[in-house]
Design a protein around this motif. Sequence first.
Motif, PDB file in Angstrom:
ATOM      1  N   PHE A 272      -1.854   1.933   1.991  1.00  0.00           N
ATOM      2  CA  PHE A 272      -2.156   3.026   2.522  1.00  0.00           C
ATOM      3  C   PHE A 272      -3.684   3.542   1.761  1.00  0.00           C
ATOM      4  N   ALA A 273      -4.091   2.855   0.792  1.00  0.00           N
ATOM      5  CA  ALA A 273      -6.083   3.251   0.513  1.00  0.00           C
ATOM      6  C   ALA A 273      -7.190   2.395   1.693  1.00  0.00           C
ATOM      7  N   MET A 274      -6.538   1.766   2.255  1.00  0.00           N
ATOM      8  CA  MET A 274      -7.193   0.606   2.664  1.00  0.00           C
ATOM      9  C   MET A 274      -7.185   1.748   4.862  1.00  0.00           C
TER      10      MET A 274
ATOM     11  N   LEU B 208       0.948   0.638  -1.238  1.00  0.00           N
ATOM     12  CA  LEU B 208      -0.522   1.842  -1.429  1.00  0.00           C
ATOM     13  C   LEU B 208      -1.871   1.181  -1.417  1.00  0.00           C
ATOM     14  N   THR B 209      -1.669  -0.309  -1.489  1.00  0.00           N
ATOM     15  CA  THR B 209      -2.995  -0.831  -1.065  1.00  0.00           C
ATOM     16  C   THR B 209      -3.781  -0.839   0.246  1.00  0.00           C
TER      17      THR B 209
ATOM     18  N   ARG C 240     -12.932  11.663   1.641  1.00  0.00           N
ATOM     19  CA  ARG C 240     -10.765  11.747   2.074  1.00  0.00           C
ATOM     20  C   ARG C 240     -10.646   9.806   1.630  1.00  0.00           C
ATOM     21  N   ARG C 241     -11.648   8.798   1.997  1.00  0.00           N
ATOM     22  CA  ARG C 241     -11.680   7.891   1.395  1.00  0.00           C
ATOM     23  C   ARG C 241     -10.781   7.616  -0.039  1.00  0.00           C
TER      24      ARG C 241
ATOM     25  N   VAL D 208      -9.784   9.843  -1.932  1.00  0.00           N
ATOM     26  CA  VAL D 208      -7.992  10.732  -1.946  1.00  0.00           C
ATOM     27  C   VAL D 208      -7.055  10.053  -1.289  1.00  0.00           C
ATOM     28  N   PHE D 209      -7.486   8.929  -0.223  1.00  0.00           N
ATOM     29  CA  PHE D 209      -6.564   7.785  -0.174  1.00  0.00           C
ATOM     30  C   PHE D 209      -6.202   6.743  -1.043  1.00  0.00           C
ATOM     31  N   ILE D 210      -7.519   6.185  -2.304  1.00  0.00           N
ATOM     32  CA  ILE D 210      -7.198   5.522  -3.303  1.00  0.00           C
ATOM     33  C   ILE D 210      -6.271   6.054  -4.140  1.00  0.00           C
ATOM     34  N   PHE D 211      -6.081   7.169  -4.722  1.00  0.00           N
ATOM     35  CA  PHE D 211      -5.099   7.705  -5.450  1.00  0.00           C
ATOM     36  C   PHE D 211      -3.986   8.007  -6.133  1.00  0.00           C
ATOM     37  N   PRO D 212      -2.843   7.399  -5.002  1.00  0.00           N
ATOM     38  CA  PRO D 212      -2.111   7.297  -4.946  1.00  0.00           C
ATOM     39  C   PRO D 212      -1.912   5.878  -5.647  1.00  0.00           C
ATOM     40  N   ILE D 213      -2.952   4.767  -5.151  1.00  0.00           N
ATOM     41  CA  ILE D 213      -2.829   3.232  -5.911  1.00  0.00           C
ATOM     42  C   ILE D 213      -3.707   3.441  -7.507  1.00  0.00           C
TER      43      ILE D 213
ATOM     44  N   ALA E  33      -5.491   4.133   5.196  1.00  0.00           N
ATOM     45  CA  ALA E  33      -4.883   5.886   5.853  1.00  0.00           C
ATOM     46  C   ALA E  33      -5.583   6.773   6.784  1.00  0.00           C
ATOM     47  N   ASN E  34      -6.981   6.285   6.648  1.00  0.00           N
ATOM     48  CA  ASN E  34      -7.799   6.923   7.626  1.00  0.00           C
ATOM     49  C   ASN E  34      -7.853   6.744   9.180  1.00  0.00           C
TER      50      ASN E  34
ATOM     51  N   LEU F 143      -5.045   7.084  10.913  1.00  0.00           N
ATOM     52  CA  LEU F 143      -3.781   8.312  10.921  1.00  0.00           C
ATOM     53  C   LEU F 143      -4.551   9.557  11.250  1.00  0.00           C
TER      54      LEU F 143
END
Lengths: 177, 661
Positions: free
Chosen positions: B329-331, B326-327, A2-3, A5-10, B333-334, B336
């Motif tokens: 978010f990357a850190m 977005l940073t 999952r992690r 996936v979350f890095i993808f936008p940046i 978002a998990n 949520l």
Amino acid sequence: MRRIVFIFPILVFAVVGAFFAYGLTRDPSNIPSQLIDRPLPEFDLPAIQGMEKGLSTEDIKGEVALVNVFGSWCVSCHVEHPVLMELSKAGAVPIYGLNWKDEPGAGKAWLDRYGNPYDLVGDDQAGRVAIDLGVTGAPETFVVDREGRVRFKVTGPITEQYWTNTLAPLIEELRRS
Amino acid sequence: MTPEIGHFALILAFALAMAQSVALFVGARGDDAGFAVFGRRSAIVVFALVAIAFASLMHAFAVSDFSVVNVYENSHTAKPFIYKLTGTWGNHEGSMLLWVLILTLFSAVLAAQGRGCPRDLHLLTLGVQALVIVAFLAFILFTSNPFERLIPAPVDGTGLNPLLQDPGLAIHPPFLYLGYVGFSIPFSFAVAALLRGKADTVWARLVRPWALIAWVFLTIGIALGSWWAYYELGWGGWWAWDPVENASFMPWLAGTALIHSVRVVERRDAMKGWAVLLAITAFSLSLVGTFLVRSGVLTSVHAFAVDPARGVFILAILVAAIGGALTVFAMRANSLSATGAFSAVSREGALVVNNVLLLVACAVVFVGTFYPLFIDVLSGDKISVGAPYFNMIFAPIASITLALAAVGTLLAWKKGDLPASLKRLIPAAAAALVIGVLVLFLADRARVSGAFALALVVWLVGAAAIDIAGRVKLFRAPMSDSLNRARGLPGAAWGAAIAHAGLAVFALGAAGISLWKSETVVLMAEGSTAEVAGYEVTLQAVEQFSGPNYAAERADFIARKGGQAIALSGERRFYPVRGMETSEAAIRMQWPGDLYISFGENKSGNGWPVRLFFNPFVHFLWLGAAVTALGGLIAFGDRGKKPAKLRHRQPKPVAAEAAPA
């Protein structure tokens, strides 16, 4: 998993941002000519009404010169004209004129009124040569070297500043080589 | 003196906003009331300061104070008073000030209404908002100061671009900015949610009205811009896929996805990470649009004067805001995690499909818009992407999205019954089929695409009607009962149905003008006649006259068709101060389509080049946009129920909800 996936936008943004940053260094309206480093297309234009000699490719060879596309109908050409007059008076560089899509007589009337900076002027009333040259609008100026090859193209009017900063050094360099 | 007051107010606002952002982030961590109160009240003071700055700039325009560079460059004494005022935002510096004014206005409103909002969420959201304000105030103060003086003052100004001297364009930017900037609040809410690691139904209920109102404003703003382009530019079209048009359209697409997915969070506590990402994306695309218009990375008819320093500064804002969000978010978002599960066939499932389609559409526009930049950077080639690309790829995706929107609203939350929903749509499908077949046989051209387009329109309107009819039990319960139900129906349901019907109306306009437009270009002298779409158009006379700050040429036309005669007149105006020409097309608005005539300069002396158009159904474009915006406004009015149902739903174990998958 999952992690990642979350890095993808940046990551996407990083790539796009890099393009933006690099894009800032470029000028989108500066369209390079296809003719750069190619010989000037062959043409032999008649004189404009009221003048004697026309303009052909042969006339332009032998010396570094400017070929300037102009028309009496073109507003920016009015802006550019005094600069060309000064260059011609100072004998800075031979300037050849391509009178583009003008009414018969209008070109001569214009040159009589504002002065003639051109060594020779060709009449391209039908716009055929302009098409061969890839002209998108007037004024447009080509820098041609001694062998008759196009080395540079200026879109829009030449200003005094542009002459001093860009064209004069370029012409100097072409003369030396 | 007044310009200095404005300048000073702006500097104060900048300093205060910086202090405010710090106070809010500190205040959100602990429970020191002082920081929180200072932060909230500052939001209102910052707005007041920026309003003072804006008013003083407007004053400078109103009194034609040419000692201000901005006024000198963009105004003129001979300009009508109303356009002196609107000239305040008809230029780069002034429009940035308007942008910040709206940004601080939204912040102040948010600061004033903290009720129902968890304390830390409220403060963090305001804090993020304050950071955005700081960035844009810095941008104005350091690169685009609208109050710069010019001493000695020139006698007269150089005028506002005459194209902008038009009521349509005077009100179009404020609406557009209300939309663009409106998305900053969902953005700030999203970043705040990530920072506190919690986005729930309460969060969604707070975000939804902001997202909706921004979306409504953006819809109106884009429609006004398109309407202006139609009657003022004289090219007979309404949308050109110009980079700047696309810049306003991309946030709209992302915003459309956002208002749909936020609904899922609100109702079902699912798709949170996705909704948060969309909220970030919508505002990011607004920022990208700003960058695009003001940096000169792409050529456009709309672009403001190009200054590399500004481009670099906006890029820095972009990197800080989008990159920062977005940073986070990357850190984070998990954290949520969703509590509500749903089956693939359900309202949620349909909204996922809707979101995917909208984002694909958005990506198509994005790639098309920036492709010239990418190619230039990669290979140095200069290319441009034309309307055919967009029409070819965008139209099918949009059609599929609209076709599916009809089905989505009929599906139940959590687990829908697809066969039953489709069965309800049989009347809509039948009507669509009839229309399609009619078009196939009756249209004189573009039969197949026309049949598809009109069938889609009928299908979508039919589905919206069936949706509402089903909810109010029309014809299945007594009429009075249905009326009562209609009154009791939530605004969100009405809003969705109306907005979808509005999109159908819009699609009708788009199909009409793109498939059945007639166009001729002829050289006409006074008294000569041309023909378009069955109309015999005669050029009666051409007259010269002068307006308040322009010289003009007016052409009078008479169009005849079957005994009916229509008089139209168009103008070409020359504004000597700017040396620019504008055209006022001759437009006869009528059913079933506009007669639209624009004319050029009589250069040869033999006549005027005249372009004649017949644009069928074209009004539906703007009518549809207005109805769509109205739908959004009605949904905005629906604040959602107090989560009474929710309280009773929450204790249920997650496993039970996930069962029907």
